[in-house]
Enzyme design. Structure first.
Site, PDB file in Angstrom:
ATOM      1  N   ASP A 209       7.985  -4.952   8.630  1.00  0.00           N
ATOM      2  CA  ASP A 209       9.272  -4.501   9.179  1.00  0.00           C
ATOM      3  C   ASP A 209       9.632  -5.296  10.431  1.00  0.00           C
ATOM      4  O   ASP A 209      10.789  -5.671  10.634  1.00  0.00           O
ATOM      5  CB  ASP A 209       9.213  -3.013   9.532  1.00  0.00           C
ATOM      6  CG  ASP A 209       9.198  -2.129   8.294  1.00  0.00           C
ATOM      7  OD1 ASP A 209       9.345  -2.670   7.175  1.00  0.00           O
ATOM      8  OD2 ASP A 209       9.035  -0.907   8.441  1.00  0.00           O
TER       9      ASP A 209
ATOM     10  N   ARG B  23       0.858  -1.195   0.000  1.00  0.00           N
ATOM     11  CA  ARG B  23       0.000   0.000   0.000  1.00  0.00           C
ATOM     12  C   ARG B  23       0.887   1.234   0.000  1.00  0.00           C
ATOM     13  O   ARG B  23       1.932   1.266   0.647  1.00  0.00           O
ATOM     14  CB  ARG B  23      -1.001  -0.037   1.147  1.00  0.00           C
ATOM     15  CG  ARG B  23      -0.484   0.332   2.468  1.00  0.00           C
ATOM     16  CD  ARG B  23      -1.569   0.430   3.526  1.00  0.00           C
ATOM     17  NE  ARG B  23      -0.945   0.928   4.732  1.00  0.00           N
ATOM     18  CZ  ARG B  23      -1.558   1.318   5.808  1.00  0.00           C
ATOM     19  NH1 ARG B  23      -2.870   1.257   5.867  1.00  0.00           N
ATOM     20  NH2 ARG B  23      -0.906   1.764   6.857  1.00  0.00           N
TER      21      ARG B  23
ATOM     22  N   ASP C 188       4.511  -1.792  12.110  1.00  0.00           N
ATOM     23  CA  ASP C 188       4.559  -2.303  10.736  1.00  0.00           C
ATOM     24  C   ASP C 188       4.937  -3.781  10.781  1.00  0.00           C
ATOM     25  O   ASP C 188       6.072  -4.145  11.113  1.00  0.00           O
ATOM     26  CB  ASP C 188       5.577  -1.503   9.924  1.00  0.00           C
ATOM     27  CG  ASP C 188       5.544  -1.896   8.453  1.00  0.00           C
ATOM     28  OD1 ASP C 188       5.664  -3.104   8.148  1.00  0.00           O
ATOM     29  OD2 ASP C 188       5.385  -1.007   7.609  1.00  0.00           O
TER      30      ASP C 188
ATOM     31  N   THR D 218      -1.264   7.592  -0.053  1.00  0.00           N
ATOM     32  CA  THR D 218      -2.683   7.495  -0.451  1.00  0.00           C
ATOM     33  C   THR D 218      -3.393   6.335   0.238  1.00  0.00           C
ATOM     34  O   THR D 218      -4.612   6.257   0.228  1.00  0.00           O
ATOM     35  CB  THR D 218      -2.786   7.266  -1.969  1.00  0.00           C
ATOM     36  OG1 THR D 218      -2.182   5.973  -2.263  1.00  0.00           O
ATOM     37  CG2 THR D 218      -2.039   8.341  -2.754  1.00  0.00           C
TER      38      THR D 218
HETATM   39  C1  PRP Z   1       0.595  -4.074   5.230  1.00  0.00           C
HETATM   40  C2  PRP Z   1      -0.145  -5.292   5.716  1.00  0.00           C
HETATM   41  C3  PRP Z   1      -1.317  -5.354   4.775  1.00  0.00           C
HETATM   42  C4  PRP Z   1      -1.611  -3.898   4.519  1.00  0.00           C
HETATM   43  C5  PRP Z   1      -2.789  -3.495   5.343  1.00  0.00           C
HETATM   44  O1  PRP Z   1       1.359  -4.366   4.120  1.00  0.00           O
HETATM   45  O2  PRP Z   1       0.642  -6.455   5.703  1.00  0.00           O
HETATM   46  O3  PRP Z   1      -1.035  -6.041   3.570  1.00  0.00           O
HETATM   47  O4  PRP Z   1      -0.457  -3.160   4.931  1.00  0.00           O
HETATM   48  O5  PRP Z   1      -3.185  -2.210   5.074  1.00  0.00           O
HETATM   49  P1  PRP Z   1      -4.599  -1.855   4.448  1.00  0.00           P
HETATM   50  O6  PRP Z   1      -5.632  -2.657   5.174  1.00  0.00           O
HETATM   51  O7  PRP Z   1      -4.732  -0.380   4.736  1.00  0.00           O
HETATM   52  O8  PRP Z   1      -4.566  -2.131   2.981  1.00  0.00           O
HETATM   53  P2  PRP Z   1       2.377  -3.318   3.466  1.00  0.00           P
HETATM   54  O9  PRP Z   1       1.708  -2.534   2.366  1.00  0.00           O
HETATM   55  O10 PRP Z   1       3.017  -2.494   4.545  1.00  0.00           O
HETATM   56  O11 PRP Z   1       3.429  -4.263   2.760  1.00  0.00           O
HETATM   57  P3  PRP Z   1       4.467  -5.286   3.417  1.00  0.00           P
HETATM   58  O12 PRP Z   1       3.673  -6.484   3.879  1.00  0.00           O
HETATM   59  O13 PRP Z   1       5.348  -5.608   2.252  1.00  0.00           O
HETATM   60  O14 PRP Z   1       5.182  -4.611   4.537  1.00  0.00           O
HETATM   61  N1  URA Z   2       0.225  -2.267   8.006  1.00  0.00           N
HETATM   62  C1  URA Z   2       0.930  -2.611   9.100  1.00  0.00           C
HETATM   63  O1  URA Z   2       1.910  -3.387   9.002  1.00  0.00           O
HETATM   64  N2  URA Z   2       0.549  -2.117  10.286  1.00  0.00           N
HETATM   65  C2  URA Z   2      -0.504  -1.285  10.422  1.00  0.00           C
HETATM   66  O2  URA Z   2      -0.827  -0.867  11.558  1.00  0.00           O
HETATM   67  C3  URA Z   2      -1.228  -0.917   9.274  1.00  0.00           C
HETATM   68  C4  URA Z   2      -0.845  -1.442   8.066  1.00  0.00           C
END
Ligand code: PRP
Ligand code: URA
Length: 210
Positions: free
Chosen positions: A204, A103, A201, A107
């Protein structure tokens, strides 16, 4: 849409350690796996089975076996990958497909950057793995994609959700066969789209980039 929040002291205990910012990646990874196995038990409650005749050392009986086509487990990269082992431990015969989504942190809109799924999803029971259901944008996109490709039903396994995201998924999946199994529903989203109190996160924390 059905929502099941797993209410069990072991889940809440493990979640508390996961939330703690002092918990380092190796422990975070191990606990995520354990938590997912507990959630997977609930998530697979309606997995399709067929009757099968077998013979025990004492005599014949009828049991069940997981139906064909096999369930499909779909971790959403990156953070959902940390949930895969915990899920397949419980359903070792499941097939695994992958969706890569990220994401945009400004945005909050998701983009799909990778897709590796079987061609034919018709009659498939799909289990999506993503630890965080924040705005719901990523999960909605993943569920819509699987249903468009013919999936029979979709069960999402998430560790934490924000109420706003849950409502968004509910509205977007009206009338579809969708279930969400969760460790907890938190208070809210903050102004950056993070779950509060949440755990930060997830990607991370799993993969050590903090
Ligand atoms: C995080 C999480 C979800 C998303 C949730 O992924 O693992 O996939 O955000 O957010 P949303 O409900 O607002 O869409 P991220 O985009 O940070 O990617 P990552 O798993 O590669 O860290
Ligand atoms: N993605 C994450 O990893 N943590 C949050 O709190 C929201 C989105």
């Amino acid at each position: 849409m059905r929502v099941h929040v797993a209410d069990h002291p072991l889940i809440t205990h493990k979640l508390t350690v996961l939330r703690n910012k002092e918990t380092a990646s190796p422990t975070f990874r191990a606990l995520t796996e354990e938590l997912v196995t507990l959630l997977a038990y609930e998530a697979t409650r309606n997995v399709r089975v067929d009757p099968i005749d077998i013979v025990t050392p004492v005599g014949p009986t009828t049991g069940v076996t997981i139906s064909q086509p096999r369930p499909l487990v779909v971790p959403i990269l990156r953070a959902g990958l940390g949930m895969l082992e915990g899920m397949v431990k419980l359903v070792p015969t499941a097939e695994v497909g992958f969706l890569g989504m990220v994401r945009d942190e400004e945005t909050l809109q998701p983009t799909t950057y990778a897709e590796r799924l079987p061609d034919d999803l018709s009659n498939r029971q799909c289990f999506v793995l993503d630890p965080m259901l924040a705005t719901g944008g990523s999960l909605i996109a993943a569920i819509e994609y699987l249903l468009e490709r013919g999936a029979q039903d979709v069960t999402a396994v998430c560790i934490l959700a924000a109420p706003e995201g849950l409502e968004a998924v509910k509205a977007a999946t009206e009338g579809r066969d969708v279930t969400i199994v969760l460790g907890a529903v938190d208070e809210r989203l903050d102004e950056n789209g993070y779950i509060v109190p949440g755990l930060g996160d997830a990607g991370d924390r799993l993969y050590g980039t903090v």
